[in-house]
Scaffold this motif. Structure first.
Motif: not given
Length: 549
Positions: A2-29
């Motif tokens: 918790x309380x992770x500190x990320x710079x802008x580039x890291x935060x964008x990378x995390x958001x990209x991976x979050x979106x990718x993870x949503x596509x992973x579970x949609x592929x599952x469905x």
């Protein structure tokens, strides 16, 4: 973490991976859908799919699916881990259960859980559920007096061990249902969906150079929790109450809700006439919680993806042992009759807190046609999804013939007619069924179905909103209540197992959604357009809107 500190580039990378993870579970469905044996999964989308942390917290869910499956399944993996600890899972294991109290509320829904290993380390679980039409027992309807009458109940157990299906489990399942090939086909489709998710996740880890998804999960939970706190801050703090009268099965009861908004969280306490029922309309708490929380989430933070953190911001309670928190071995086969109404009950509290954001009441519980024949020329058991109208919204008409809150799609007529000897004589929108308002409620539909082969068909009727229509809001009028009848004019009840005799047909007129705002405030051009399109009759336009059309 918790309380992770990320710079802008890291935060964008995390958001990209979050979106990718949503596509992973949609592929599952979508893998589950493409391999399914049943129209319930393949055409209606009555399922859920999601990914979980090694300790059982839901990280992401597929867009495809129903709140009852998804939100209840969000708790399921934790129950599985209580029986089989994480250290005891091996690569290639698949664990199943259809226990209503740890799954999604009744025996027809099987939950399947599969672990994901990377370099010998457990990094996640995939879980999925779908509705299986026949699980043995008394069959269609809610006539069982306890859960033992309702079918086979499978505890948490291994269906596959290190990639090999347990033949003994398969034999037990096949021996206890009427249509064993359909059951096994659906179970293997669930297995395939999870395997598809596992492969997609491992490809994602390869692409992004991830050893695990722990940091990504922590980011998702932290951002989701913060988003929910911000969304809840947009509501006034305090207590907000509502009540709703629901049909149940010809025995109307009043259910109540008190919502407390405080300190960045929402609590919803359910009450009312909650005596447990002798028949299978009792609701396990997992299902009550799923739909009540969904009703809140439709208004509060609807753009925040569903996961353990966003769900935890909404806390639901109901008295233990009541009809909304049924305890073993209560009969629960038709828990949706009352359970689906919890979303509109939650919306009633939100309407008191934020009246300009909440739609009118919806038709609620699905108007499913559960059709079966156990003997005669062609035994079958099918579930045909149909729905009424949605409530009008603060600045839009309600949606016609749309399933809220379940979100399932109607099974095409052609599919139902191919699956069983039934004939659809009519399926059309029901004029004047939407509640009048500045914004009109969504229309229900008229459906007529008959036996096609000269032999009677049994119906498991469980229709809601027959005596208690969807209420309008902010001066809008109620939607039309539902109607159930035989074309011959012979009596037909809205609840209970009854036949459609040979040579006759069943006619259902599904309820409409409530209207929003004073009907006299509706644009006259919209009213005339409704009349031109056959959605409103000229007489209703004159009576309800004061418009000559």
């Amino acid at each position: 973490m918790t309380g992770m500190t990320l710079n802008a580039r890291q935060a964008i990378a995390m958001q990209v991976m979050w979106n990718r993870l949503l596509s992973v579970v949609e592929e599952q469905a979508q893998t589950l859908i493409r391999t399914s044996f049943s129209p319930v999964t393949r055409d209606a989308g009555d399922l859920s799919a999601g990914i979980f942390t090694p300790d059982g917290l839901m990280i992401a869910q597929a867009v495809t699916g129903t709140p009852g499956h998804v939100n209840a399944m969000a708790r399921s993996v934790g129950h599985f881990l209580a029986v089989i600890p994480a250290a005891d899972w091996a690569e290639g294991d698949v664990v199943i259960s259809n226990d209503p109290w740890i799954g999604t509320g009744h025996l027809n829904d099987f939950c399947v859980v599969t672990p994901v290993f990377r370099n010998g380390r457990l990094i996640a679980f995939f879980a999925s559920t779908t509705h299986i039409v026949d699980v043995g027992g008394q069959g269609i309807g809610f006539d069982g007096r306890d859960v033992f009458h309702e079918g086979i109940r499978i505890p948490v157990l291994r269906f596959r061990r290190q990639g090999r299906t347990d033949a003994h489990v398969e034999q037990i399942l096949r021996a206890n249902v009427r249509f064993p090939d359909q059951l096994m086909g659906e179970l293997f489709a669930l297995v395939a969906g999870n395997e598809g998710g596992c492969r997609a996740l491992l490809r994602m880890c390869d692409e992004f150079g991830l050893h695990d998804i722990d940091t990504l999960s922590a980011f998702i939970f932290e951002r989701s929790a913060a988003g929910m706190r911000a969304a809840i801050a947009g509501l006034p703090e305090g207590r907000f109450e509502t009540a709703m009268r629901v049909d149940l099965i010809g025995e109307p009861i009043e259910v109540t809700a008190t919502m407390t908004v405080k300190d960045g969280a929402i609590s919803l306490d359910l009450g009312g006439e909650l005596t447990p029922h002798l028949r299978g309309v009792n609701v396990p708490f997992c299902y009550t919680e799923a739909y009540a929380a969904f009703g809140v989430r439709c208004i509060v933070g609807p753009d925040i993806p569903n996961n353990a953190a966003s769900l935890d911001a909404v806390r639901i309670s109901a008295p233990e042992g009541s009809i909304l928190n049924a305890t073993f071995p209560a009969p629960v086969a038709s828990r949706h009759i009352l359970g689906h109404m919890m979303a509109d009950l939650a919306l009633g509290c939100l309407a008191a807190a934020a009246p300009d954001r909440v739609p009118a009441e919806h038709s609620g519980t699905l108007w499913n046609l559960r059709l079966a024949r156990s003997d005669g020329p062609r035994p079958f058991n099918i579930l045909c999804f149909h729905s009424g109208g949605g409530g009008a919204r603060p600045a839009q008409d309600g949606l016609a013939a749309t399933a809220y809150p379940s979100g399932v799609q109607a099974i095409p007529v052609e599919v139902s007619e191919r699956a069983a000897p039934v004939l659809y004589r009519q399926r059309a929108l029901r004029p004047d069924s939407g509640g009048p308002g500045t914004w009109r409620g969504g229309l229900g539909q008229i459906i007529e179905v008959a036996p096609r082969d000269g032999a009677a068909i049994e119906v498991g009727a469980s229709f809601q909103r027959v005596s208690t229509p969807a209420r309008g809001r902010q001066g809008g009028k109620d939607g039309a209540p539902g109607v159930v009848r035989l074309a011959s004019g012979k009596p037909f009840r809205a609840a209970g197992r009854q036949p459609i005799p040979a040579g006759d047909s069943l006619v259902v007129e599904t309820p409409g959604g409530g209207g929003y705002g004073d009907p006299r405030g509706r644009d006259a051009g919209h009213v005339r357009d409704d009349v031109r399109r056959g959605l409103v009759t000229a007489g209703a336009a004159r009576r309800d809107y004061g418009v000559e059309a």
